[in-house]
Write a protein that holds these residues in place. Structure first.
Motif, mmCIF file in Angstrom:
data_model
loop_
_atom_site.group_PDB
_atom_site.id
_atom_site.type_symbol
_atom_site.label_atom_id
_atom_site.label_comp_id
_atom_site.label_asym_id
_atom_site.label_seq_id
_atom_site.Cartn_x
_atom_site.Cartn_y
_atom_site.Cartn_z
ATOM 1 N N ALA A 112 -37.656 81.183 5.381
ATOM 2 C CA ALA A 112 -38.821 80.363 5.036
ATOM 3 C C ALA A 112 -39.517 79.851 6.292
ATOM 4 C CB ALA A 112 -38.391 79.194 4.141
ATOM 5 N N ILE A 113 -38.742 79.401 7.266
ATOM 6 C CA ILE A 113 -39.330 78.867 8.493
ATOM 7 C C ILE A 113 -39.975 79.977 9.317
ATOM 8 C CG2 ILE A 113 -38.773 77.783 10.710
ATOM 9 C CD1 ILE A 113 -36.780 76.011 9.085
ATOM 10 N N LEU A 114 -39.306 81.112 9.448
ATOM 11 C CA LEU A 114 -39.892 82.228 10.200
ATOM 12 C C LEU A 114 -41.201 82.681 9.558
ATOM 13 C CD1 LEU A 114 -36.753 84.367 11.080
ATOM 14 C CD2 LEU A 114 -38.031 82.837 12.590
ATOM 15 N N ASP A 115 -41.251 82.746 8.244
ATOM 16 C CA ASP A 115 -42.491 83.116 7.568
ATOM 17 C C ASP A 115 -43.606 82.110 7.834
ATOM 18 O OD1 ASP A 115 -41.349 85.399 6.508
ATOM 19 O OD2 ASP A 115 -41.059 84.567 4.502
ATOM 20 N N ALA A 116 -43.253 80.836 7.928
ATOM 21 C CA ALA A 116 -44.256 79.788 8.138
ATOM 22 C C ALA A 116 -44.840 79.793 9.553
ATOM 23 C CB ALA A 116 -43.650 78.419 7.835
ATOM 24 N N ILE A 117 -44.023 80.118 10.559
ATOM 25 C CA ILE A 117 -44.508 80.040 11.944
ATOM 26 C C ILE A 117 -45.036 81.377 12.462
ATOM 27 C CG2 ILE A 117 -43.099 78.031 12.494
ATOM 28 C CD1 ILE A 117 -41.134 79.856 13.949
ATOM 29 N N LYS A 118 -44.783 82.450 11.702
ATOM 30 C CA LYS A 118 -45.289 83.772 12.074
ATOM 31 C C LYS A 118 -46.814 83.724 12.092
ATOM 32 C CE LYS A 118 -45.193 86.685 8.803
ATOM 33 N NZ LYS A 118 -44.668 87.516 7.742
ATOM 34 N N GLY A 119 -47.395 84.275 13.135
ATOM 35 C CA GLY A 119 -48.844 84.258 13.278
ATOM 36 C C GLY A 119 -49.344 83.055 14.067
ATOM 37 N N TYR A 120 -48.463 82.093 14.306
ATOM 38 C CA TYR A 120 -48.824 80.908 15.091
ATOM 39 C C TYR A 120 -48.061 80.857 16.407
ATOM 40 C CZ TYR A 120 -51.257 79.482 10.951
ATOM 41 O OH TYR A 120 -52.115 79.448 9.888
#
Length: 118
Positions: A79-87
């Motif tokens: 969940a965290i990796l998906d949230a920060i991906k692209g940032y």
């Protein structure tokens, strides 16, 4: 160089040298709760470092008070990796080292630290 914390709600972040540190106050047993929470923070409030290419290290630390919540740490990490991906990085395939830990602490929170692998 360490910058001041950005954010006044449940999620805050700062740059500390080449690392980005994110804290989320409070815990829930639902790992999927963290993806939209952190993603919305990154989308609306984050103005720090842009995503970079190359290998990255991500460290995730869940601190709890008393008994740990029943939560699969692998689901929390996803969940965290998906949230920060692209940032912080372009794709989670760039994560060359991932550390996810659970500790008893003084307060309930999740701390994330991401930086380019040296």
């Amino acid at each position: 160089m360490t910058t001041g914390w950005i954010g006044a709600g449940k999620v805050r972040a700062r740059e500390n040298g080449d690392a980005v540190e994110i804290t989320v106050d409070g815990l829930t047993t639902q790992a999927k709760y963290y993806k939209p929470l952190i993603y919305e923070f990154m989308r609306k409030e984050w103005r720090g470092a842009r995503p970079s290419w190359g290998d990255h290290v991500v460290e995730i630390r869940m601190e709890h008070v008393g008994e740990p919540p029943i939560m699969d740490l692998d689901n929390l990490a996803k969940a965290i990796l998906d949230a920060i991906k692209g940032y912080l990085f372009h794709d989670d395939a760039q994560v060359a080292r991932l550390i996810v830990e659970r500790f008893e602490g003084e307060r309930e929170r999740i701390m994330v630290r991401s930086f380019p692998r040296r």
